[in-house]
Design a protein around this motif. Structure first.
Motif, PDB file in Angstrom:
ATOM      1  N   GLU A 268       1.190  -1.323   0.213  1.00 38.67           N
ATOM      2  CA  GLU A 268       0.150  -0.321  -0.398  1.00 38.67           C
ATOM      3  C   GLU A 268       0.953   0.959  -0.089  1.00 38.67           C
ATOM      4  O   GLU A 268       0.833   2.310  -0.444  1.00 38.67           O
ATOM      5  N   LYS A 269       2.008   1.573   0.993  1.00 44.09           N
ATOM      6  CA  LYS A 269       3.224   2.367   0.694  1.00 44.09           C
ATOM      7  C   LYS A 269       4.068   1.938   0.121  1.00 44.09           C
ATOM      8  O   LYS A 269       4.762   3.385  -0.221  1.00 44.09           O
ATOM      9  N   ASN A 270       3.988   1.011  -0.892  1.00 45.47           N
ATOM     10  CA  ASN A 270       5.073   1.342  -2.308  1.00 45.47           C
ATOM     11  C   ASN A 270       6.858   0.801  -1.287  1.00 45.47           C
ATOM     12  O   ASN A 270       7.680   2.029  -1.901  1.00 45.47           O
ATOM     13  N   ILE A 271       6.420   0.705  -0.113  1.00 47.45           N
ATOM     14  CA  ILE A 271       7.919   0.421   1.271  1.00 47.45           C
ATOM     15  C   ILE A 271       8.561  -1.102   0.749  1.00 47.45           C
ATOM     16  O   ILE A 271       8.017  -1.426   0.993  1.00 47.45           O
ATOM     17  N   GLY A 272       9.856  -0.718   1.592  1.00 44.67           N
ATOM     18  CA  GLY A 272      10.882  -2.101   1.919  1.00 44.67           C
ATOM     19  C   GLY A 272      10.292  -2.146   3.581  1.00 44.67           C
ATOM     20  O   GLY A 272      10.002  -1.736   4.029  1.00 44.67           O
ATOM     21  N   ILE A 273      10.564  -3.425   3.745  1.00 47.84           N
ATOM     22  CA  ILE A 273      10.359  -3.769   5.429  1.00 47.84           C
ATOM     23  C   ILE A 273      11.585  -2.944   6.086  1.00 47.84           C
ATOM     24  O   ILE A 273      10.604  -2.130   7.169  1.00 47.84           O
ATOM     25  N   ASN A 274      12.413  -2.630   5.427  1.00 42.46           N
ATOM     26  CA  ASN A 274      13.298  -1.475   6.141  1.00 42.46           C
ATOM     27  C   ASN A 274      12.579  -0.345   6.937  1.00 42.46           C
ATOM     28  O   ASN A 274      13.495   1.034   7.486  1.00 42.46           O
ATOM     29  N   ASP A 275      11.997  -0.084   6.029  1.00 42.61           N
ATOM     30  CA  ASP A 275      11.322   1.822   5.489  1.00 42.61           C
ATOM     31  C   ASP A 275       9.725   1.638   6.663  1.00 42.61           C
ATOM     32  O   ASP A 275       9.861   2.341   6.892  1.00 42.61           O
ATOM     33  N   THR A 276       9.417   0.615   6.475  1.00 43.02           N
ATOM     34  CA  THR A 276       8.618   0.918   8.245  1.00 43.02           C
ATOM     35  C   THR A 276       8.884   0.984   9.367  1.00 43.02           C
ATOM     36  O   THR A 276       9.846   0.996   9.783  1.00 43.02           O
ATOM     37  N   LYS A 277       8.066   1.213  10.422  1.00 38.99           N
ATOM     38  CA  LYS A 277       7.896   1.495  11.712  1.00 38.99           C
ATOM     39  C   LYS A 277       8.275   0.841  13.002  1.00 38.99           C
ATOM     40  O   LYS A 277       9.127   0.557  13.997  1.00 38.99           O
ATOM     41  N   ILE A 278       8.676  -0.810  12.548  1.00 38.84           N
ATOM     42  CA  ILE A 278       9.121  -2.419  12.725  1.00 38.84           C
ATOM     43  C   ILE A 278      10.145  -2.350  13.329  1.00 38.84           C
ATOM     44  O   ILE A 278      10.669  -2.282  11.480  1.00 38.84           O
ATOM     45  N   THR A 279      10.429  -3.230  14.434  1.00 37.12           N
ATOM     46  CA  THR A 279      11.461  -3.461  14.164  1.00 37.12           C
ATOM     47  C   THR A 279      11.454  -5.621  14.376  1.00 37.12           C
ATOM     48  O   THR A 279      10.012  -5.857  14.114  1.00 37.12           O
ATOM     49  N   PRO A 280      12.251  -6.375  13.959  1.00 34.77           N
ATOM     50  CA  PRO A 280      11.843  -7.890  14.405  1.00 34.77           C
ATOM     51  C   PRO A 280      10.863  -8.020  16.094  1.00 34.77           C
ATOM     52  O   PRO A 280      10.302  -8.245  16.246  1.00 34.77           O
ATOM     53  N   GLN A 281      12.291  -6.764  16.596  1.00 33.17           N
ATOM     54  CA  GLN A 281      12.339  -6.727  18.042  1.00 33.17           C
ATOM     55  C   GLN A 281       9.907  -6.875  17.978  1.00 33.17           C
ATOM     56  O   GLN A 281       9.345  -7.281  19.075  1.00 33.17           O
ATOM     57  N   HIS A 282      10.140  -6.065  17.772  1.00 38.42           N
ATOM     58  CA  HIS A 282       8.230  -4.964  17.802  1.00 38.42           C
ATOM     59  C   HIS A 282       7.596  -6.947  17.215  1.00 38.42           C
ATOM     60  O   HIS A 282       6.748  -6.867  18.163  1.00 38.42           O
ATOM     61  N   LEU A 283       7.760  -6.678  15.723  1.00 38.56           N
ATOM     62  CA  LEU A 283       7.214  -8.584  15.577  1.00 38.56           C
ATOM     63  C   LEU A 283       7.541  -9.521  16.722  1.00 38.56           C
ATOM     64  O   LEU A 283       6.136 -10.612  16.566  1.00 38.56           O
ATOM     65  N   GLY A 284       8.008  -9.789  17.354  1.00 38.14           N
ATOM     66  CA  GLY A 284       8.660 -10.801  17.489  1.00 38.14           C
ATOM     67  C   GLY A 284       7.713 -10.795  18.875  1.00 38.14           C
ATOM     68  O   GLY A 284       7.253 -11.833  19.759  1.00 38.14           O
ATOM     69  N   ASN A 285       8.133  -9.921  19.722  1.00 38.26           N
ATOM     70  CA  ASN A 285       7.160  -9.243  20.781  1.00 38.26           C
ATOM     71  C   ASN A 285       5.570  -9.520  21.032  1.00 38.26           C
ATOM     72  O   ASN A 285       4.986  -9.862  21.678  1.00 38.26           O
ATOM     73  N   LEU A 286       5.258  -9.042  19.569  1.00 36.65           N
ATOM     74  CA  LEU A 286       3.682  -8.740  19.338  1.00 36.65           C
ATOM     75  C   LEU A 286       3.308 -10.913  19.242  1.00 36.65           C
ATOM     76  O   LEU A 286       2.523 -11.175  19.835  1.00 36.65           O
ATOM     77  N   ILE A 287       4.464 -12.122  18.632  1.00 36.03           N
ATOM     78  CA  ILE A 287       3.441 -12.845  18.469  1.00 36.03           C
ATOM     79  C   ILE A 287       3.404 -13.700  20.167  1.00 36.03           C
ATOM     80  O   ILE A 287       2.745 -14.525  20.837  1.00 36.03           O
ATOM     81  N   LYS A 288       5.125 -13.068  20.522  1.00 37.12           N
ATOM     82  CA  LYS A 288       4.929 -14.241  21.943  1.00 37.12           C
ATOM     83  C   LYS A 288       3.280 -13.037  22.756  1.00 37.12           C
ATOM     84  O   LYS A 288       3.166 -14.159  23.507  1.00 37.12           O
TER      85      LYS A 288
END
Length: 476
Positions: free
Chosen positions: A355-375
């Motif tokens: 939707e934003k036409n960006i890469g994953i490193n251009d988002t505001k989340i990091t692996p720590q964000h997603l990892g903590n969410l899944i936990k």
């Protein structure tokens, strides 16, 4: 009559160097027209080129990643032609002695079968400027003139749009992975010329080919192949004479249009570039560069299936981007749930990036964000539905999931006593639906669970809701 399609691609890759191939001007995308220029890239009299060493390094690196042999002695040549956006009236490229030869890419189909597509050569060259066609007339921006390119020429080994797209996707993944180009097709960093012809099925004699210039998206490549194959077959069956020509893709009307008859090599009057020395590439330098090549996407794909037990489809999507693959592995290290990580990346996160036409490193989340969410989800502290809301907010503001959950009071309710009261309330309020369920409409069970989740504003633990709902219905 049945026909075979024969396809070859000439892919132009804009290299991620900081400066142009023969001068110190920036290669940064954009900028005011004609501001990233100097006497060298403008081709002014007396201005002499100096070859950018990093361009040679990237050429060698690409060749090694694509299984090519490296020509230890090669040179630059002049390709003479006049276009308004070619400031010198010739291009500095490579003719007889390119930097790489004889490579390949193995493509894989959905059924697991593979096919090898040969790479004839890779050569270095400089880009031309850019023509801007306006109502007031045609304008030229020379900012792109002199930007370094690799031209990767395949053999005519492809026979369908599917194969061409698989080849280009894999090539893009490899080049991005080794860091020689960002391959942003929307910015012109990766574009290709399509060579296509048709011949009677089984015939050894090749048909008359057309070259379609400057395709800059996978969709355009697919549509151009489909249109051109149909056009050539209809021409043959109508008794029309085909001739070798260069055509362009009309994106608006989804068709190819003739531009000119196809030039032969002697039309360009190639001769050695006298202002640049012959290149002598040492074995030591080649080996130094070889050591810098990371794990390639197809190697990572095999490892991800084995190490993380991912389905082939998931592994293919995740490893198609070097940045996404790194993000995936770092997240798995945090939450130890590879399938959940893949699902979130391929689902909500990919939708946001598209939707934003960006890469994953251009988002505001990091692996720590997603990892903590899944936990949080796996520990039963929030539901999957709440997780989607939390992720959406993380993508917008970059807050950690724990902070969002605390601020909005989203902790999942696992109090069986409180949930049981809601379950009984739903069943007592819907006796007709309970009767229908008992009479065989078992799909109503999900509706009952949904009503409890609605009553709890999504905070009730869905596993506990389902367990208690089943127990209470069986008592009735």
């Amino acid at each position: 009559m049945n026909y075979d399609t024969v396809i070859g691609l000439e892919v132009h890759v804009e290299l991620s160097t900081k400066t142009k191939i023969f001068c110190g001007c920036t290669t940064e995308f954009g900028g005011q027209p004609n501001t990233h220029v100097c006497p060298v890239c403008m081709g002014l009299p007396g201005a002499l080129p100096t070859l950018n060493k990093r361009v040679v390094e990237y050429g060698i690196k690409s060749g090694l990643a694509l299984g090519c042999s490296i020509n230890k002695v090669c040179r630059m040549d002049r390709k003479n032609y006049f276009y308004p956006d070619a400031p010198r009236n010739y291009q500095i490229t490579q003719d007889e002695f390119p930097i790489c030869r004889d490579g390949y890419i193995d493509i894989e189909f959905e059924d697991g079968t593979k096919k090898r597509i040969g790479i004839e050569r890779i050569h270095m060259e400089d880009d031309a400027g850019k023509l801007l066609h306006t109502k007031a007339g045609s304008l030229i921006d020379f900012n792109r003139a002199g930007v370094p390119l690799l031209e990767i020429v395949s053999r005519p080994d492809m026979s369908s749009a599917e194969e061409a797209i698989l080849y280009l996707e894999k090539l893009k993944g490899i080049l991005t992975c080794i860091g020689v180009s960002d391959c942003k097709m929307e910015q012109g960093s990766l574009r290709c010329d399509l060579n296509v012809s048709v011949k009677p099925a089984g015939s050894e004699k090749l048909g008359v080919r057309s070259e379609i210039k400057n395709l800059n998206s996978f969709k355009s490549l697919e549509k151009a192949i489909e249109y051109e194959v149909k056009r050539q077959i209809e021409a043959i069956e109508n008794g029309e004479k085909l001739f070798v020509e260069t055509r362009r893709w009309d994106e608006e009307n989804l068709r190819t249009l003739s531009m000119r008859s196809k030039e032969a090599a002697n039309d360009y009057r190639y001769f050695p570039e006298g202002d640049l020395v012959t290149l002598n590439i040492s074995d030591e330098w080649i080996e130094e560069i070889r050591k810098t090549i990371p794990e390639l996407p197809h190697e990572k794909y095999v490892r991800f299936i084995k190490q993380y037990n991912l389905p082939k489809y998931d592994a293919n999507i995740i490893t198609s981007s070097y940045d996404v693959a790194d993000f995936f592995e770092e997240t798995v290290d945090i939450c130890s749930d590879s399938k959940a990580v893949a699902n979130w990346i391929m689902g909500d996160i990919s939708a946001f990036m598209n939707e934003k036409n960006i890469g994953i490193n251009d988002t505001k989340i990091t692996p720590q964000h997603l990892g903590n969410l899944i936990k949080l989800i796996n520990d039963g502290k929030i539901s999957n539905a709440i997780g989607k809301k939390v992720l959406s907010e993380m993508l917008e503001n970059g807050k950690m999931p724990e902070t969002i959950v605390e601020e909005k009071g989203l902790i999942q309710n696992s109090d069986e006593s409180a949930i049981l009261d809601m379950v009984k309330n739903v069943l007592e309020s819907n006796p007709d639906n309970v009767a229908e369920y008992k009479n065989g409409r078992t799909n109503l069970f999900g509706w009952f669970v949904g009503q409890v989740m609605k009553m709890s504003k999504g905070k009730a633990n869905p596993k506990i809701v389902s367990k208690l709902m089943k127990e209470e219905i069986e008592k009735m």
